[in-house]
Scaffold this active site. Structure first.
Site, short mmCIF file in Angstrom:
data_model
loop_
_atom_site.label_atom_id
_atom_site.label_comp_id
_atom_site.label_asym_id
_atom_site.label_seq_id
_atom_site.Cartn_x
_atom_site.Cartn_y
_atom_site.Cartn_z
N SER A 169 -49.73 -22.57 -7.42
CA SER A 169 -48.47 -22.13 -7.47
C SER A 169 -48.14 -21.71 -8.62
CB SER A 169 -47.48 -23.01 -6.75
OG SER A 169 -46.14 -22.55 -6.38
N ASP A 272 -47.65 -18.32 4.17
CA ASP A 272 -46.96 -18.67 2.75
C ASP A 272 -45.89 -17.24 2.38
OD1 ASP A 272 -46.33 -18.93 -0.08
OD2 ASP A 272 -48.08 -20.01 -0.20
N HIS A 302 -47.60 -22.77 2.35
CA HIS A 302 -47.75 -23.12 0.68
C HIS A 302 -48.17 -24.37 0.33
CE1 HIS A 302 -46.97 -21.75 -3.32
NE2 HIS A 302 -46.34 -23.03 -3.78
#
Length: 330
Positions: A169, A272, A302
């Site tokens: 991320s 996501d 995610h």
């Protein structure tokens, strides 16, 4: 008279303006509260198959990294794999149990030395602080490789010519920016040689919403409201999400087309909200002739690989990362 004073005092009390996953609260007077507890309260699975320890890499900012290696390694020299944690640049830590558990799994399954650095968090430290800290964490490895008194816990098993930089991320964003900064072959890190980058659900942004951002479910693990909040707290004050560190293809971003880049593996979950940006990133780099691989896992949210590290998609992903390391190490 006393009632008026009390009312005025009450009016001056700071109130909460932003909150992130229960561990960060930002107040109207600019003050910030951070929890000492992680937002993901899962047990740590430390069974002794992986050994680990912490080390300073930046005393100026009191930053540590956590080192992991298999207790019984499969070979005398192991590749080095950086795992830079996520959290929207605002939360997260190398010491959070979800991060630690994933690093245990990476060390064992990849048969690699894992380096998991912390970095300064926003809003106290807005971008580019996190990117600079990622760079310093890699420079620390170079210092170890060149030291006359190195940490033998690391140097006895680490192969400094086979280094991979991954990030999850926000960590994936950091990894991308390091790839651009260091360039192919990472000449400024010699004798350390970066062979490739693994961007796990990289956190990119932009002022124009992507289709997946606009149409993604509000109940998503990383929904649009939270994405927007993370950016609002982390980008430099006065800037937008077209900032070059946020949007690789923004109006002020340098062109990636002429750059020589090391191989990159991009991984996304099909559900996501960040998917379209990552896919566009991979496709553009492919069109420009870069060595880039894009892998998408249908229906996955995610961070699926750390949330459910033993799931079938996470297990398949681990094998793809392992294959990537083997192929790019030769």
């Amino acid at each position: 008279m006393s009632n008026v004073t009390t009312g005025a005092a009450a009016a001056e009390q700071p109130y909460e303006v932003d909150e992130c996953r229960g561990v960060l609260r930002v107040y109207s007077d600019g003050s910030i509260w951070r929890s000492s507890e992680p937002s993901f309260k899962v047990p740590v699975h430390d069974d002794g198959s992986v050994v680990w320890k912490d080390a300073f890499f930046d005393s100026t900012h009191d930053l540590h990294l956590r080192l992991y290696k298999p207790a019984s390694p499969s070979s005398t020299k192991l590749p080095i794999f950086y795992y830079i944690h996520g959290g929207g640049f605002c939360i997260g830590s190398r010491a959070w149990p979800n991060c630690q558990n994933y690093c245990f799994k990476l060390a064992l399954d990849l048969q690699a030395v894992i380096i998991s650095p912390d970095y300064r968090l926003a809003p106290e430290n807005r971008l580019p602080a996190a990117i600079e800290d990622g760079y310093m964490a890699v420079k620390w490895l170079q210092a170890q490789a060149m030291s006359e008194e190195p940490d033998t816990w690391l140097t006895d098993v680490a192969d400094f010519s086979k280094v991979f930089i991954s990030g999850d991320s926000a960590g994936g964003n950091i990894a991308h920016n390091l790839a651009v900064r260091l360039g192919a072959g990472s000449p400024e890190l010699a004798p350390v040689l970066v062979r490739g980058y693994v961007l796990l659900a990289p956190f990119f942004g932009g002022t124009v919403k992507s289709k997946s951002e606009a149409e993604g479910p509000k109940e998503a693990f990383l929904n649009w409201e939270l994405i927007n909040r993370f950016w609002r707290l982390s980008i430099p004050i006065g800037d937008t999400t077209d900032h070059p560190l946020v949007n690789p293809f923004g109006p002020q971003s340098r062109s990636l087309e002429p750059l020589e880049l090391d191989p990159i593996l991009v991984v996304m979950g099909g559900s996501d909200l960040l998917k379209d940006r990552a896919k566009d990133y991979a496709e553009r780099l492919q069109e420009w002739g870069k060595d880039i691989q894009y892998v998408e896992y249908e229906g996955q949210q995610h961070g699926f690989f750390t949330i459910n590290p033993n799931s079938e998609p996470a297990t398949k992903l681990m094998q793809i990362i392992k294959t990537f390391i083997v192929e790019k190490s030769t």
